[in-house]
Structures are given as structure tokens and as C-alpha cells.
Enzyme design. Sequence first.
Site, mmCIF file in Angstrom:
data_model
loop_
_atom_site.group_PDB
_atom_site.id
_atom_site.type_symbol
_atom_site.label_atom_id
_atom_site.label_comp_id
_atom_site.label_asym_id
_atom_site.label_seq_id
_atom_site.Cartn_x
_atom_site.Cartn_y
_atom_site.Cartn_z
ATOM 1 N N HIS A 153 0.832 -1.212 0.000
ATOM 2 C CA HIS A 153 0.000 0.000 0.000
ATOM 3 C C HIS A 153 0.868 1.264 0.000
ATOM 4 O O HIS A 153 0.427 2.326 0.455
ATOM 5 C CB HIS A 153 -0.945 0.021 1.201
ATOM 6 C CG HIS A 153 -1.765 -1.225 1.358
ATOM 7 N ND1 HIS A 153 -2.930 -1.453 0.665
ATOM 8 C CD2 HIS A 153 -1.564 -2.336 2.112
ATOM 9 C CE1 HIS A 153 -3.425 -2.624 0.997
ATOM 10 N NE2 HIS A 153 -2.611 -3.196 1.866
ATOM 11 N N SER A 274 13.979 21.922 -16.269
ATOM 12 C CA SER A 274 12.764 22.714 -16.373
ATOM 13 C C SER A 274 13.059 24.002 -17.115
ATOM 14 O O SER A 274 14.150 24.569 -16.987
ATOM 15 C CB SER A 274 12.225 23.030 -14.971
ATOM 16 O OG SER A 274 11.260 24.060 -15.022
ATOM 17 N N LYS A 280 15.534 21.862 -11.142
ATOM 18 C CA LYS A 280 14.814 20.622 -11.399
ATOM 19 C C LYS A 280 15.667 19.597 -12.156
ATOM 20 O O LYS A 280 16.428 19.917 -13.052
ATOM 21 C CB LYS A 280 13.548 20.887 -12.218
ATOM 22 C CG LYS A 280 12.475 21.669 -11.511
ATOM 23 C CD LYS A 280 11.871 20.927 -10.347
ATOM 24 C CE LYS A 280 11.072 19.721 -10.808
ATOM 25 N NZ LYS A 280 9.944 20.067 -11.670
ATOM 26 N N GLU A 287 9.150 8.539 -17.014
ATOM 27 C CA GLU A 287 7.759 8.944 -17.208
ATOM 28 C C GLU A 287 7.264 8.583 -18.600
ATOM 29 O O GLU A 287 6.095 8.195 -18.779
ATOM 30 C CB GLU A 287 7.623 10.444 -16.955
ATOM 31 C CG GLU A 287 7.806 10.824 -15.498
ATOM 32 C CD GLU A 287 7.872 12.317 -15.259
ATOM 33 O OE1 GLU A 287 7.858 12.726 -14.086
ATOM 34 O OE2 GLU A 287 7.945 13.088 -16.246
#
Length: 458
Positions: A153, A274, A280, A287
Amino acid sequence: MWGGRFAEGPSALMREINASIGFDKRLWRQDLRASKAHVAMLGAQGIVSKEDAAAISDGLDRIAAEYEAKGVPEDAALEDIHMHVEHRLAELIGPAAGRLHTARSRNDQVATDFRLWVRDALDEVDAGLAALQRALVRRAEEQAETVMPGFTHLQVAQPVTLGHHLMAWYEMLRRDRSRFADARARLNQCPLGAAALAGTSFPIDRHATAAALGFDRPTANSLDSVSDRDFALDYLMAATQCALHLSRMAEEFVIWASQPYGFITLPDAYSTGSSIMPQKRNPDAAELVRGHSGRIAGAMTSLVMTMKGLPLAYSKDMQDDKPPVFEAHDLLALSIAAMAGMVETTTFNADRMRAAAETGHSTATDLADWLVRVAGIPFREAHHVTGRVVRLADEQAVALWELPLEALQAIDPRIDASVFDVLSLDASVKSRTSHGGTAPQAVRERIREAKAALEMDE
């Protein structure tokens, strides 16, 4: 091509909707290979003269050299790769080119070409997955004793080793490779010679063409031969399941690379920045692997919907069988390569992993097991006792192994000092020696088995 039956040519719109050369040109190598096998059989059977067979074979070789050097031209009037090849062959060798299509149809021709292409794709994917597995095994061997939290979980559950976690991904890919291997075994029958749908009256040798193209045998039913796309669906379904596994791996990389976790540092080669926030480091490669899984699943669904209501034998709907397979394969191959690169080059931050494993009282199950094993308490009672110990540790904001013995005995007097031998992270992972467990020695044994299966050097 239709001049004998139709007085007028197709409209511009019909020509556009009917043409498939824009995508089926990817089959050119397979089309030429199958055509060479076919004409060799026609010559051996005396269906065409040896001179014409030799001229056709030579012409096909010349076309292969042209396509290799310059690519495949696209003429919508010629519809598909098969007619492009036949048209160019006629330009090169004259009327003898027309004999190539003896005893075959575009129906069995495309079924054969497409099987050959999918078979090549299966081999490519298997090689890529094997490379990713080898990368996982190498990193697992490095990290066989690195402690990290195991989650259920997405909550800290029990400590495990990073090597064990990486080998879980290996097992996912092992199943994927088995599915692709099963798909390849079912695929490996040759439709060539089924003709349009009913076979042919020419004395062809389908076993010879099947053998020449590396198939195990010819297909058994001419109707099924030209209408079957199970091999493409098998590929897409295996690809979808594989993409889901890659997506799960990528998701963990995304989570682990985030600052709250900090378990890994992705290299610059698989990260982006970024446009506005200079600090960043975005895990874009992971992704995109995660995102590609949806497109691959969509490709599978697309072909399922195309095939779901088609009567025997061939229908033009089946022209749409190739784009989803081509797209899915390109995305899958890219995703596999990206994951392999990330696994090989990512830095694992062992201190952060260990610190995270120390939270959440991850050795509580070890306390419960100790109560069962040493104190002789039934597990359900031990579970209750352990819950009280965890509550006390929370109240005092300490780890389980930091509680004094007196406090533990106040909860249950059957607890003695030997309990501290099982409450540390290292003791916990080392105790999980059951087959398939997280203990370093169990992980190393599985790594040895995996290296043997992958034919890796010890």
C-alpha cells in the site's frame, strides 16, 4: 492491376483510402525474402522456367539494393509494397516479372510477410529484454545486502534488500520473455501457397517455401491461413503485459528519484530540466516509459476491435492490422532500451534507503514471529502483543529496538533480552532465508541461477 475487370480507375479518394504503402513499406525486406523463396520453389517445380526464375531472383536482389540505398518510393496508385516490388521488377526484367505472382495471392503474400516481420520483432524484443535482465542481475549482485524498505500500500512494511527488489523485476521480465517465446512458437507456420483463400491448382511445394523462410511447417488450412492474425494479437497482448511491467518499474524510479524519497539519483543522460525552475532534475525517460504503456495497450485494443467481427476469409479491414503492431513495437523497443539504460547507470543511495527502512517499525513482524517461535504464543495473540509494543514505540517516538526491556516486559512478561537479536534491520533481512526470500544468501543464490540462465560469466 484492375484493368481487365474495371472500365474506370478508382477515384482520388478511393486511391487514398485504399493505399497502404505509407506504412506497409516497412515489410519490404520480408516481401523480397518471401518472393525469392516463392520463385525458387516455382523454378524447382517447373512451374516457371529456370531462366525466368533466375531473372526474377536477380531482379529482386537489385530491388533490395535500391531500397537499402534510397528507401522505398511511395506511389498511391500502386497501393502497397507488393505492387511496388512487382512494378519495379517489371521495369527491370520485363514481362517475366509477371510470372512471380503465379500460385500466390496478395492475401497469402501479406500474411507471410507480416508473420516474418512479427517474428523478427519478437526476436528483437527478446534480445532487448535479455539485456535488461542482465543489467538487473548485475545491479542486484552489487546491492545484495543493501537494506531498503519493502512496501505494501506504499507504506513501509518489512525491510528487504535492494538486490531482492531488483530481482523481482527480473522475474517479471522472465515471464514476459516466456510469453513472447510462446507467441513465436505459435506464429512459426507459413501461409505462403494458400493463395487467395482456397489454395492453388499448381503443383507447388509449400513445405519447401516454409523451410526456406525458417518456418516449422506450412499452415494447415488455406482459409485460416489468409484470415488469421492471431500471431499479431499474440504479439500485442504479450507486448501490453510487458509494457505494464516496464511501467511499474518506471513508476518506482519516478517515486524513488523524488526528493522525499531520494533513493536514487538518475544520470543526466536520462533526465531533463525545467524551462523555468533551474534546480529541477525530471525523470522524463521513466515517465515516458510509463506513458508508452498506455499507447501499447491501445494498439492491442485497436487490433482486437478490427478483428472481432470479420467473417472468413480476407477482408480489407485487415489492412489496418499493421499500424498498431508497428507502433507498439517501436514504443516497446524504445521503452526496453530506456529502462536498461536507467538500470545500468542509476546511482542507488543506500543511506537514504536504510533510513527509510528504519521508519514505520518495519521489524514488527519479526517481534511477532519471535513471540511465536521462542515464547510459544499463538500468532494471533503475538500480533496483538506486537501491536501494543508498536503503539508504545510511537508514543515514545523511538524504534522498536530502542525500547527498554522493562517496557517490553510490562506489556508481556514472556519477552526476554534475546528479542533484541531479531529487531534490527540486518537481523530481519538475514532471517528471511526461505526459498524466494530477501536474505542476502537467498538473493545471491537466485542471482547465480539467473546468471546461468542468461549465460552470464560468474
